[in-house]
Scaffold this motif. Structure first.
Motif, PDB file in Angstrom:
ATOM      1  N   ARG A 256     -77.361-105.109 -17.434  1.00 45.02           N
ATOM      2  CA  ARG A 256     -78.506-106.006 -17.256  1.00 45.02           C
ATOM      3  C   ARG A 256     -78.021-107.449 -17.160  1.00 45.02           C
ATOM      4  NH1 ARG A 256     -80.950-107.008 -21.337  1.00 45.02           N
ATOM      5  NH2 ARG A 256     -79.580-105.917 -22.783  1.00 45.02           N
ATOM      6  N   LEU A 257     -78.643-108.201 -16.280  1.00 45.66           N
ATOM      7  CA  LEU A 257     -78.272-109.608 -16.131  1.00 45.66           C
ATOM      8  C   LEU A 257     -79.480-110.395 -15.666  1.00 45.66           C
ATOM      9  CD1 LEU A 257     -74.798-109.496 -14.402  1.00 45.66           C
ATOM     10  CD2 LEU A 257     -75.402-111.171 -16.131  1.00 45.66           C
ATOM     11  N   ILE A 258     -79.620-111.586 -16.182  1.00 44.83           N
ATOM     12  CA  ILE A 258     -80.678-112.471 -15.701  1.00 44.83           C
ATOM     13  C   ILE A 258     -80.038-113.462 -14.733  1.00 44.83           C
ATOM     14  CG2 ILE A 258     -82.272-114.302 -16.403  1.00 44.83           C
ATOM     15  CD1 ILE A 258     -82.541-112.728 -19.060  1.00 44.83           C
ATOM     16  N   ASP A 259     -80.585-113.523 -13.529  1.00 42.47           N
ATOM     17  CA  ASP A 259     -80.007-114.421 -12.531  1.00 42.47           C
ATOM     18  C   ASP A 259     -80.467-115.849 -12.794  1.00 42.47           C
ATOM     19  OD1 ASP A 259     -78.982-112.164 -11.172  1.00 42.47           O
ATOM     20  OD2 ASP A 259     -80.939-111.844 -10.240  1.00 42.47           O
ATOM     21  N   PHE A 264     -80.316-123.724 -10.113  1.00 42.20           N
ATOM     22  CA  PHE A 264     -81.271-123.946 -11.190  1.00 42.20           C
ATOM     23  C   PHE A 264     -81.050-125.318 -11.845  1.00 42.20           C
ATOM     24  CE2 PHE A 264     -82.106-123.682 -15.792  1.00 42.20           C
ATOM     25  CZ  PHE A 264     -83.411-123.217 -15.827  1.00 42.20           C
ATOM     26  N   TYR A 265     -79.794-125.732 -11.861  1.00 42.16           N
ATOM     27  CA  TYR A 265     -79.449-126.974 -12.573  1.00 42.16           C
ATOM     28  C   TYR A 265     -79.492-128.203 -11.658  1.00 42.16           C
ATOM     29  CZ  TYR A 265     -77.971-123.460 -15.926  1.00 42.16           C
ATOM     30  OH  TYR A 265     -77.963-122.383 -16.780  1.00 42.16           O
ATOM     31  N   ASN A 266     -79.752-127.988 -10.364  1.00 46.76           N
ATOM     32  CA  ASN A 266     -79.729-129.123  -9.426  1.00 46.76           C
ATOM     33  C   ASN A 266     -80.557-130.323  -9.888  1.00 46.76           C
ATOM     34  OD1 ASN A 266     -77.961-127.925  -7.730  1.00 46.76           O
ATOM     35  ND2 ASN A 266     -79.444-127.335  -6.167  1.00 46.76           N
ATOM     36  N   PRO A 267     -81.803-130.092 -10.328  1.00 47.07           N
ATOM     37  CA  PRO A 267     -82.606-131.271 -10.705  1.00 47.07           C
ATOM     38  C   PRO A 267     -82.029-132.046 -11.890  1.00 47.07           C
ATOM     39  CG  PRO A 267     -83.939-129.230 -10.711  1.00 47.07           C
ATOM     40  CD  PRO A 267     -82.544-128.828 -10.458  1.00 47.07           C
ATOM     41  N   MET A 268     -81.118-131.415 -12.631  1.00 52.26           N
ATOM     42  CA  MET A 268     -80.601-132.097 -13.830  1.00 52.26           C
ATOM     43  C   MET A 268     -79.329-132.879 -13.552  1.00 52.26           C
ATOM     44  SD  MET A 268     -80.959-128.670 -16.144  1.00 52.26           S
ATOM     45  CE  MET A 268     -82.244-127.514 -15.667  1.00 52.26           C
ATOM     46  N   LEU A 269     -78.778-132.736 -12.351  1.00 52.34           N
ATOM     47  CA  LEU A 269     -77.443-133.299 -12.110  1.00 52.34           C
ATOM     48  C   LEU A 269     -77.404-134.837 -12.117  1.00 52.34           C
ATOM     49  CD1 LEU A 269     -76.165-130.713  -9.452  1.00 52.34           C
ATOM     50  CD2 LEU A 269     -75.878-130.692 -11.931  1.00 52.34           C
ATOM     51  N   PRO A 270     -78.368-135.512 -11.440  1.00 53.08           N
ATOM     52  CA  PRO A 270     -78.281-136.982 -11.439  1.00 53.08           C
ATOM     53  C   PRO A 270     -78.285-137.548 -12.857  1.00 53.08           C
ATOM     54  CG  PRO A 270     -79.942-136.226  -9.866  1.00 53.08           C
ATOM     55  CD  PRO A 270     -79.495-135.020 -10.635  1.00 53.08           C
ATOM     56  N   GLU A 271     -79.099-136.926 -13.707  1.00 60.46           N
ATOM     57  CA  GLU A 271     -79.197-137.399 -15.084  1.00 60.46           C
ATOM     58  C   GLU A 271     -77.890-137.229 -15.856  1.00 60.46           C
ATOM     59  OE1 GLU A 271     -82.047-135.858 -18.375  1.00 60.46           O
ATOM     60  OE2 GLU A 271     -83.197-136.289 -16.532  1.00 60.46           O
ATOM     61  N   VAL A 272     -77.203-136.130 -15.571  1.00 66.51           N
ATOM     62  CA  VAL A 272     -75.914-135.903 -16.238  1.00 66.51           C
ATOM     63  C   VAL A 272     -74.981-137.069 -15.927  1.00 66.51           C
ATOM     64  CG1 VAL A 272     -73.817-134.489 -16.136  1.00 66.51           C
ATOM     65  CG2 VAL A 272     -76.057-133.380 -16.310  1.00 66.51           C
ATOM     66  N   VAL A 273     -74.915-137.429 -14.648  1.00 67.34           N
ATOM     67  CA  VAL A 273     -74.004-138.498 -14.242  1.00 67.34           C
ATOM     68  C   VAL A 273     -74.443-139.823 -14.873  1.00 67.34           C
ATOM     69  CG1 VAL A 273     -73.110-139.787 -12.275  1.00 67.34           C
ATOM     70  CG2 VAL A 273     -73.402-137.293 -12.123  1.00 67.34           C
ATOM     71  N   GLU A 274     -75.737-140.084 -14.820  1.00 67.99           N
ATOM     72  CA  GLU A 274     -76.222-141.347 -15.397  1.00 67.99           C
ATOM     73  C   GLU A 274     -75.906-141.448 -16.887  1.00 67.99           C
ATOM     74  OE1 GLU A 274     -80.360-141.533 -14.266  1.00 67.99           O
ATOM     75  OE2 GLU A 274     -79.647-141.377 -12.178  1.00 67.99           O
ATOM     76  N   GLU A 275     -76.109-140.332 -17.574  1.00 71.41           N
ATOM     77  CA  GLU A 275     -75.874-140.361 -19.016  1.00 71.41           C
ATOM     78  C   GLU A 275     -74.403-140.653 -19.343  1.00 71.41           C
ATOM     79  OE1 GLU A 275     -78.159-137.146 -20.837  1.00 71.41           O
ATOM     80  OE2 GLU A 275     -77.183-137.606 -22.755  1.00 71.41           O
ATOM     81  N   PHE A 276     -73.522-140.013 -18.602  1.00 71.15           N
ATOM     82  CA  PHE A 276     -72.097-140.266 -18.858  1.00 71.15           C
ATOM     83  C   PHE A 276     -71.741-141.714 -18.529  1.00 71.15           C
ATOM     84  CE2 PHE A 276     -71.428-135.700 -19.264  1.00 71.15           C
ATOM     85  CZ  PHE A 276     -70.404-135.651 -20.204  1.00 71.15           C
ATOM     86  N   LEU A 277     -72.335-142.253 -17.442  1.00 69.16           N
ATOM     87  CA  LEU A 277     -72.046-143.644 -17.077  1.00 69.16           C
ATOM     88  C   LEU A 277     -72.615-144.581 -18.138  1.00 69.16           C
ATOM     89  CD1 LEU A 277     -72.669-143.639 -13.199  1.00 69.16           C
ATOM     90  CD2 LEU A 277     -70.494-144.156 -14.366  1.00 69.16           C
TER      91      LEU A 277
END
Ligand code: ARG
Length: 588
Positions: A256-259, A264-277
């Motif tokens: 069993r696996l949940i896809d 799924f994470y695309n909308p969160m990517l800009p924020e990741v970069v901003e937070e690290f900066l």
């Protein structure tokens, strides 16, 4: 329940406190299984190390320790050997008592987690738009076994399929559709794909050889990213189709696996970069955004950054995994995240874990673990390929496994002719799929292994056919003895006297310890080793010469005791194999 070794360790620690004072509690009691059964089951070497510190002979210290030990219920009186080894031999009466408890417990002594730990196992995770191939075998099988063990412990496990459903390969595929099926542009719902693999190959061929096509494919990626409708429809169709293929394989393997793919994470990517900066943990270098972490160097000894935004503005695998950790910890509330991939991704995970910790997303005590495995090799010891050098599709590999297993089953049945065609088909399935899984899991994780049908389907040795056969044989003992193994009276005492009974009992009582160890170390091969040792101990026990009589043992109390040992062995084999994702069969 404490393991035998833990019981002895605790007793030695207590004796150390009695002999050297309170600081004895800090001393490692150095209890290990003995190298040779002639010296008992466990040995402590602690007296040797203390000689200098206490300025006394090790043998004298050992004698004091033995005098201060309280282990009468568990061990025979400990013996001092050589310069000061303390040898422990488990008492058969104790084994019988522990076994009785284990037998009465449907969980065979494996405790259920009091507080289930929210655990994510990220495994299988193929890149989409191609069918699954042999390169996906190990992550799928190992990840499933790990998830099963943790689930059995009662942990709260989320099995995630982090599929590669985003990236440049989709631009190529979209562009290929645009050019070969132009009517789809007006009617994207009409798009169907019947052969993902050849479609991918054609597109790739054009991408590699036709620069104009390659340019258009790159523009298609931009269309996809900016949400252009047709491009998105096509992308969805590709993903759905390749996931459908993948789940055919998972179903067949009973996995069993949940896809939850990268997109799924695309909308969160800009924020990741901003937070690290914003936190000053990332810097812009040559247009890219990089995290420089202490301790990570490239081959030339220069700094090795985690790039979280490329100079063209795009995000990558690392950015997605960082977003994934944040989401998994903060939203999914995971306390343990396990990634099962090829060992070559070790550095990627080390760096991503370090970055996530540096920014403070990972609370103290939350574990991030990478389970890295070696490669599957062909007979030439190079990555396993078809004769023509193509990739081996998983579907074809599993077909071949079942077909070959059918041959083995047929040959076995030749003499006896007692199985119906349906039974033979069921056995071939269990043996074929079991052989592939067991062979994979029985290797040390990090080693490469040569995919070898002959070895994995051999009826002898540490293989699935041997284990399944061992199980079926024990079950047949019940039938031949005319008893229902599952309904033996539980109040007859277990008699553990003959050396082969003692040896079998010692194997059986270790089951909870092994499960615990697999759950901590995440090394399924500890379980295959254990099960193999157990089935060999059973063979000896059941052997006419080296073992005891079982079916016709006398008196009745002894016969029942031995049948109970057989039942328990079968139960542990079935449970253990089940935790590896392998189904047993009652007859073989
Ligand atoms: N798709 C990746 C590959 O095929 C594996 C993904 C593993 N999981 C992760 N979170 N990075 O190599």
């Amino acid at each position: 329940m404490k393991s035998l070794r833990e019981l002895i360790e605790e007793a030695v620690t207590e004796a150390l406190v009695a002999v050297v004072g309170p600081e004895g509690a800090e001393i490692d009691p150095l209890v290990r299984p003995t190298p040779d059964p002639q010296f008992g089951d466990y040995q402590s070497n602690v007296a040797m190390g203390l000689a200098k510190r206490l300025r006394r002979k090790p043998a004298e210290i050992a004698a004091d320790l033995v005098a201060a030990l309280h282990l009468d219920a568990v061990c025979e009186p400990p013996e001092i050997a050589g310069p000061g080894f303390i040898n422990f031999r488990i008492r058969p009466a104790y084994l019988s008592e522990v076994l009785g408890r284990l037998q009465a417990d449907p969980r065979v002594g494996v405790p259920l987690a009091e507080q289930p730990e929210r655990t994510i196992v990220d495994f299988s995770s193929p890149n989409l738009a191609k069918e699954m191939h042999v390169g996906h075998l190990r992550s799928t099988i190992i990840g499933d076994a790990i998830a099963r063990v943790l689930e059995f412990q009662g942990q709260d496990v989320l099995r995630l399929n982090h599929v590669g459903d985003w990236g440049t390969q989709f631009g190529m595929l979209i562009q290929h559709v645009r050019e070969t099926q132009p009517d789809v542009l007006q009617h994207p719902e009409r798009f169907r794909i019947d052969d993902l693999e050849s479609f991918y190959r054609e597109a790739k061929q054009r991408f590699d050889n036709d620069p104009a096509f390659a340019d258009a494919a790159r523009r298609a990626v931009v269309d996809l990213q900016s949400g252009e409708e047709v491009a998105n429809r096509l992308w969805q169709t590709f993903c759905a189709e390749s996931l459908r293929h993948a789940h055919e394989i998972y179903d067949r393997l009973d996995i069993r696996l949940i896809d939850r793919g990268e997109s799924f994470y695309n909308p969160m990517l800009p924020e990741v970069v901003e937070e690290f900066l914003a936190r000053g943990l990332a810097v812009e270098a040559e247009g890219a955004v990089c995290i420089f972490l202490e301790g990570f160097k490239n081959r030339e000894g220069g700094p090795l950054p985690v790039i979280i935004r490329k100079s063209d503005g795009g995000y990558n695998y690392d950015t997605t995994d960082l977003a994934g950790i944040k989401h998994r910890v903060q939203v999914e509330q995971a306390r343990r995240i396990i990634y099962v991939t090829d060992i070559r991704q070790r550095q990627h995970f080390d760096m991503v874990f370090a970055a996530a910790r540096a920014i403070g997303w990972v609370p103290e005590g939350t574990k991030l673990e990478h389970v890295g495995f070696g490669m599957v090799l062909g007979p030439d010891r190079r990555p396993f390929k078809t004769r023509e050098g193509g990739t081996i599709k998983l579907k074809e590999l599993l077909d071949e496994a079942e077909a070959r297993a059918a041959g083995v089953v047929e040959a076995q049945d030749e003499r006896r002719r007692e199985l119906s065609p349906e039974q033979k088909a069921e056995i071939a399935r269990a043996v074929g799929l079991g052989a592939v899984k067991y062979f994979d899991l029985s290797h040390n994780l990090a080693s490469d292994y040569v995919f070898d049908w002959e070895t994995m389907l051999a009826l002898d040795g540490n293989t699935a056919p041997y284990m399944l056969y061992a199980y079926a044989r024990i079950r047949s003992i019940g039938r031949r003895a005319g008893v229902d193994l599952d309904a033996l009276p539980s109040d007859v005492p277990l008699i553990i006297e003959h050396p082969s009974e003692v040896a079998l009992a010692k194997e059986l009582v270790q089951f909870p310890t092994v499960i615990q160890q697999v759950a901590v170390d995440l090394r399924p091969h500890l379980l295959t080793e254990y099960l193999y040792g157990l089935s060999r101990a059973f063979s000896t026990f059941y052997d006419r010469e080296r073992g005891v009589r079982v079916i016709d043992a006398e008196p009745e109390g002894v016969r029942l005791s031995r049948l109970r040992l057989a039942e328990m062995t079968a139960r542990v084999l079935k449970l253990g194999l089940g935790l590896l994702g392998i189904n047993v069969v009652e007859q073989m």
